[in-house]
Enzyme design. Structure first.
Site, short mmCIF file in Angstrom:
data_model
loop_
_atom_site.label_atom_id
_atom_site.label_comp_id
_atom_site.label_asym_id
_atom_site.label_seq_id
_atom_site.Cartn_x
_atom_site.Cartn_y
_atom_site.Cartn_z
N GLN A 146 88.82 13.94 20.44
CA GLN A 146 89.85 13.04 19.92
C GLN A 146 91.27 13.52 20.21
O GLN A 146 92.22 13.14 19.54
CB GLN A 146 89.64 12.85 18.41
CG GLN A 146 88.33 12.13 18.09
CD GLN A 146 88.01 12.06 16.61
OE1 GLN A 146 88.86 12.28 15.77
NE2 GLN A 146 86.76 11.73 16.28
N LEU A 167 82.02 0.85 15.04
CA LEU A 167 81.09 1.91 15.44
C LEU A 167 80.86 2.79 14.23
O LEU A 167 81.71 3.59 13.84
CB LEU A 167 81.65 2.72 16.60
CG LEU A 167 81.51 2.09 18.00
CD1 LEU A 167 82.40 0.85 18.15
CD2 LEU A 167 81.86 3.11 19.09
N MET A 168 79.71 2.63 13.59
CA MET A 168 79.44 3.21 12.28
C MET A 168 78.49 4.40 12.39
O MET A 168 77.34 4.27 12.82
CB MET A 168 78.83 2.14 11.38
CG MET A 168 78.32 2.64 10.05
SD MET A 168 79.60 3.26 8.97
CE MET A 168 80.27 1.72 8.36
N GLY A 178 86.43 5.34 13.83
CA GLY A 178 87.06 6.18 12.83
C GLY A 178 87.76 7.38 13.41
O GLY A 178 88.05 8.34 12.69
N LYS A 212 80.81 9.50 23.73
CA LYS A 212 81.71 8.49 23.17
C LYS A 212 81.97 7.36 24.16
O LYS A 212 82.07 6.18 23.78
CB LYS A 212 83.03 9.14 22.74
CG LYS A 212 82.89 10.16 21.62
CD LYS A 212 82.39 9.51 20.34
CE LYS A 212 82.24 10.51 19.21
NZ LYS A 212 83.51 11.09 18.75
N CYS A 219 67.61 1.14 -10.38
CA CYS A 219 69.03 0.74 -10.34
C CYS A 219 69.09 -0.72 -10.76
O CYS A 219 68.05 -1.33 -11.02
CB CYS A 219 69.64 0.95 -8.96
SG CYS A 219 68.88 -0.07 -7.66
#
Length: 470
Positions: free
Chosen positions: A285, A172-173, A276, A254, A440
């Site tokens: 959390q 889960l980013m 995370g 969440k 780049c």
């Protein structure tokens, strides 16, 4: 050390295949050979820095020895001459010792080699002396049958296990410090890590997260193809506001992310999720609230950062190169929480959950975008294509080198240096009446950052510079 022979063979074989995939992209002349206790990578000198960095970033490698290799070294006489040619100049005014590891059948021992080579170097160099305990220089070599390896450098590898040996996981980013570091740790552990992103902040947010996911994959996981899934969550957020008490909004969000992730993971036949989350870092959390969140999924949820402090997380992000991405990533999850509960009630949560219209969540999952991660650049470009300039004579430009290194490209146009992580703040200070080209090495980061600034800030005077042949 802790694995049996069968597991060792499997992991060595997987690492061999991973390195072939990664290193052949550098050049076809780079080759890999497999042995029972090691892998050997052969690289022409010109590709050595890039090959070395790839090895340092590849999960499953514990130690890297950089060596010069010579065949037909079947006598001590040949060995001592060759070693003197290689190291004599580096011993000036220094103490040294010779260390040898030998395998195979020879008429001499390792100690014989050490004494002979050491005496030869002392007599034929400007070395100060031999010091067996605390030398300035250790001349280290291996003799395998008649092949001599003179070790020129030793590096600590990433360790962990080769990707492909530990299954798949869905990360889960959000693009912040925590989710990027957690994803890195699962990749380091040998887990093929796919990414799922819940879009709460529009296209600019999505492009930002795609950048860091692409960076992580390119640096640590490019031996395997993985997916990037983007789930539109704006309607879900609207439904949360409509149906959920303010104190339970954060936990509810969440929970819904885990439910959606489970649906996607089921379709991909993935058994585990990674987040995370770190215990007590934010209101959602706490141990109780994490228990409330996990209640909605049957999947294994890994939280590698559960007991890690924020400064430690930031330190890891700095080491792996994701800190600059995270610092510029807005945090959207916290904005919907008002006086959030820190010790939620299971009974109250059950009543709150019943009021949510899960058809909204199902629709979001159904309309999610699934991409191979190596297709991200083309996908972002298709949003509103950024022009690519190959010939600087076609107009008056200012070239901005966005690479993180100190070096700056030299062109016939005005050229300035702004590392990509400073672009967001520094670009807005530049004159608005000029045309800018981002540069780049491969054009990938330039494309993504140009797209990000166009979408987030409305800049239309940005293009990408990619010289012909690059």
């Amino acid at each position: 050390m802790i694995k049996g022979s069968s597991a060792k063979r499997q992991m060595t074989g997987q690492l061999y295949n991973n390195l072939l995939t990664i290193l052949k992209r550098i050049d076809e002349s780079v080759d890999v050979s497999k042995f029972s206790d090691k892998l050997e990578v052969f690289s022409p000198q010109e590709f050595l820095p890039e090959v070395r960095q790839k090895l340092l970033d590849t999960p499953g490698i514990e130690m890297i020895l950089e060596v010069l290799q010579f065949d037909e070294m079947d006598t001590i006489e040949k060995i001592k001459v060759k070693v003197r040619e290689l190291v004599a100049d580096s011993l000036k005014d220094k103490t040294f010792v010779v260390r040898v590891k030998r395998s195979g059948k020879h008429s001499f021992t390792s100690i014989d080699i050490e004494r002979t080579v050491g005496g030869h170097l002392l007599a034929n160099s400007e070395a100060k002396n031999v010091d067996l305990k605390n030398p300035d220089v250790v001349v280290q070599m291996e003799l395998i049958e008649n092949q001599l390896n003179v070790i020129t450098a030793k590096y600590k590898g990433l360790s962990g296990f080769p990707i492909g040996t530990q299954g798949d996981i869905l990360s889960l980013m959000s693009g912040g410090f925590d989710s990027t570091v957690a994803s890195y740790l699962t990749m380091k552990r040998g887990i093929k890590t796919h990414f799922i992103f819940f879009n709460l902040g529009g296209m600019a947010h999505e492009i930002g997260v795609k950048q860091v996911a692409l960076y992580l994959w390119s640096k640590f996981g490019s031996s395997h193809k993985v997916k990037f899934i983007s789930v539109p969550f704006d309607d879900v957020i609207e439904e949360i506001f409509h149906s959920t008490p303010p104190t339970y909004m954060g936990v509810t969000l969440k929970r819904l992310m885990l439910i959606a992730s489970e649906k996607v993971a089921d379709a991909m036949e993935i058994d585990a999720l990674v987040t995370g989350e770190s215990v007590a870092q934010v209101s959602s959390q706490t141990l109780r609230n994490l228990a409330l969140i996990d209640q909605v999924t049957n999947k294994l949820v890994l939280r590698p950062l559960a007991t890690v402090n924020k400064p430690e997380i930031i330190s890891i992000a700095n080491e792996i190169g994701t800190r600059h991405f995270a610092e510029n990533m807005p945090e959207y999850c916290g904005v919907i929480s008002q006086n959030p509960i820190t010790h939620g009630s299971f009974k109250r949560m059950e009543k709150v959950a019943q009021k949510f219209d899960y058809a909204v969540l199902d629709k979001a999952v159904e309309t999610a975008q699934h991409l191979n991660i190596d297709e991200i650049v083309d996908d972002v470009a298709n949003l509103a294509p950024i022009d690519v300039v190959e010939d600087l004579s076609s107009g008056e430009f200012t070239v901005i080198d966005i690479r993180p290194e100190d070096e700056c490209i030299t062109t016939e146009c005005e050229t300035i240096k702004i590392p990509f992580h400073k672009l967001k703040k520094e670009f807005e200070k530049l004159p608005k009446d000029k045309e800018y080209l981002f540069y780049c090495d491969k054009g990938i980061m330039s494309q993504l950052h140009a797209q990000y600034l166009r979408d987030a800030k409305g800049y239309e005077n940005i293009r990408v510079y990619r010289p012909k042949g690059e």
